[in-house]
Design an enzyme around this catalytic site. Structure first.
Site, PDB file in Angstrom:
ATOM      1  N   ASP A  92     -23.581  65.111 -48.998  1.00 21.25           N
ATOM      2  CA  ASP A  92     -24.156  66.255 -48.306  1.00 21.25           C
ATOM      3  C   ASP A  92     -23.167  66.807 -47.282  1.00 21.25           C
ATOM      4  O   ASP A  92     -22.580  66.041 -46.509  1.00 21.25           O
ATOM      5  CB  ASP A  92     -25.425  65.842 -47.553  1.00 21.25           C
ATOM      6  CG  ASP A  92     -26.696  66.155 -48.304  1.00 21.25           C
ATOM      7  OD1 ASP A  92     -26.679  67.089 -49.129  1.00 21.25           O
ATOM      8  OD2 ASP A  92     -27.706  65.476 -48.066  1.00 21.25           O
ATOM      9  N   GLU A 191     -36.445  70.596 -53.908  1.00 17.98           N
ATOM     10  CA  GLU A 191     -37.233  69.700 -53.072  1.00 17.98           C
ATOM     11  C   GLU A 191     -38.568  70.317 -52.692  1.00 17.98           C
ATOM     12  O   GLU A 191     -38.639  71.429 -52.163  1.00 17.98           O
ATOM     13  CB  GLU A 191     -36.462  69.326 -51.801  1.00 17.98           C
ATOM     14  CG  GLU A 191     -37.215  68.361 -50.905  1.00 17.98           C
ATOM     15  CD  GLU A 191     -36.390  67.752 -49.795  1.00 17.98           C
ATOM     16  OE1 GLU A 191     -36.943  66.963 -49.012  1.00 17.98           O
ATOM     17  OE2 GLU A 191     -35.188  68.058 -49.715  1.00 17.98           O
TER      18      GLU A 191
END
Length: 273
Positions: A92, A191
């Site tokens: 990330d 998500e």
């Protein structure tokens, strides 16, 4: 497409995620933040490991992902990359490392790749990040996008609830997915979005979709390892399946150790020099 299946123990690459999508093989992913855990997960045969900015929560105890720094992510990513022989390792990009400008985003992305040994990066955001993502991809770095609930934007979103419930936001998400694919993303994390929308995105784009709280029709799934192994106790969202109770196992083991020390049972004569 047998060469891309998980029975093949060669190193997985970003292009193989797309090949797995085309072959209809589901992609398995988990997070990891340290050498020891990453090695265990990799040896189990996982397809991909995300060095998530969720390390901010899991490793550092922060309430959200915003505080973790680029230097801290590099530390975690380097530790994971050293352990992994098979899985694709994705790191990330933390909050603040790519939002300020396209040039700074590319510069920081190059730094992460040079200093960690990971295979790819993940960046949150849709159309507003497409140009930055294209620049990073053009620099030779594979990028996974992230749409739906984007934790780095939690203050803007106003909470961790389900995203894209209404038609307008769903259409924006679908358009964002197309733009991320056009920018060169090999995959997109979806998500906490409705399962039907995630399925539509998956059928629309050629890149691999990885779901977390997005139903069963995405190309793959990801969970935080500490959550699915039962190490965290308070976090129990609907999308989480818990596969072990390591919190209880570890607590029991530590309790036995304490007792053995207190009663002088440990170390024994055979455990002494």
């Amino acid at each position: 497409m047998a060469g891309y299946l998980t029975t093949d123990k060669k190193k997985i690459t970003s292009t193989q995620f797309i090949a797995m999508k085309r072959a209809g093989e589901k992609i398995s992913m988990l997070t990891a933040y340290d050498y020891t855990t990453a090695g265990i997960i990799d040896r189990a045969g996982i397809d991909g490991i995300l060095v998530g900015d969720s390390a901010s929560n899991v490793m550092a105890g922060h309430a959200d992902t915003l505080p973790i720094t680029l230097d801290e992510m590099i530390y975690h990513a380097r530790s994971v990359a050293k352990a992994v022989k098979h899985a694709l390792v994705v790191c990330d990009m933390p909050f603040g490392s790519y939002q300020i400008s396209r040039e700074e985003g590319i510069r920081n992305a190059v730094r992460v790749m040079k200093e960690t040994g990971v295979d790819a990066l993940k960046i949150e955001g849709g159309a507003e990040m497409a140009d930055t993502i294209k620049g990073i991809v053009d620099a030779g770095i594979p990028v996974m996008g992230h749409l739906g609930l984007t934790p780095q934007s939690i203050n803007k979103l106003g909470g961790y609830g389900l995203r894209a419930k209404d038609e307008a936001e769903a259409e924006r998400l679908l358009a964002d997915a197309r733009k991320l694919e056009a920018a060169g993303c090999f995959g997109i994390t979806l998500e906490k979005v409705p399962a039907a929308l995630a399925a539509k995105v998956t059928k629309t784009v050629g890149c691999a979709t990885i779901g977390i709280g997005a139903g069963n029709e995405t190309d793959g799934q990801i969970l935080v390892y500490a959550d699915m192994l039962g190490m965290t106790q308070a976090f129990r969202p609907k999308f989480l399946r818990v596969y072990a109770d390591l919190s209880a196992v570890m607590t029991d083991a530590v309790g036995h150790y304490i007792n053995d020390v207190k009663t002088k049972d440990f170390p024994s004569a055979t455990e002494s020099y």
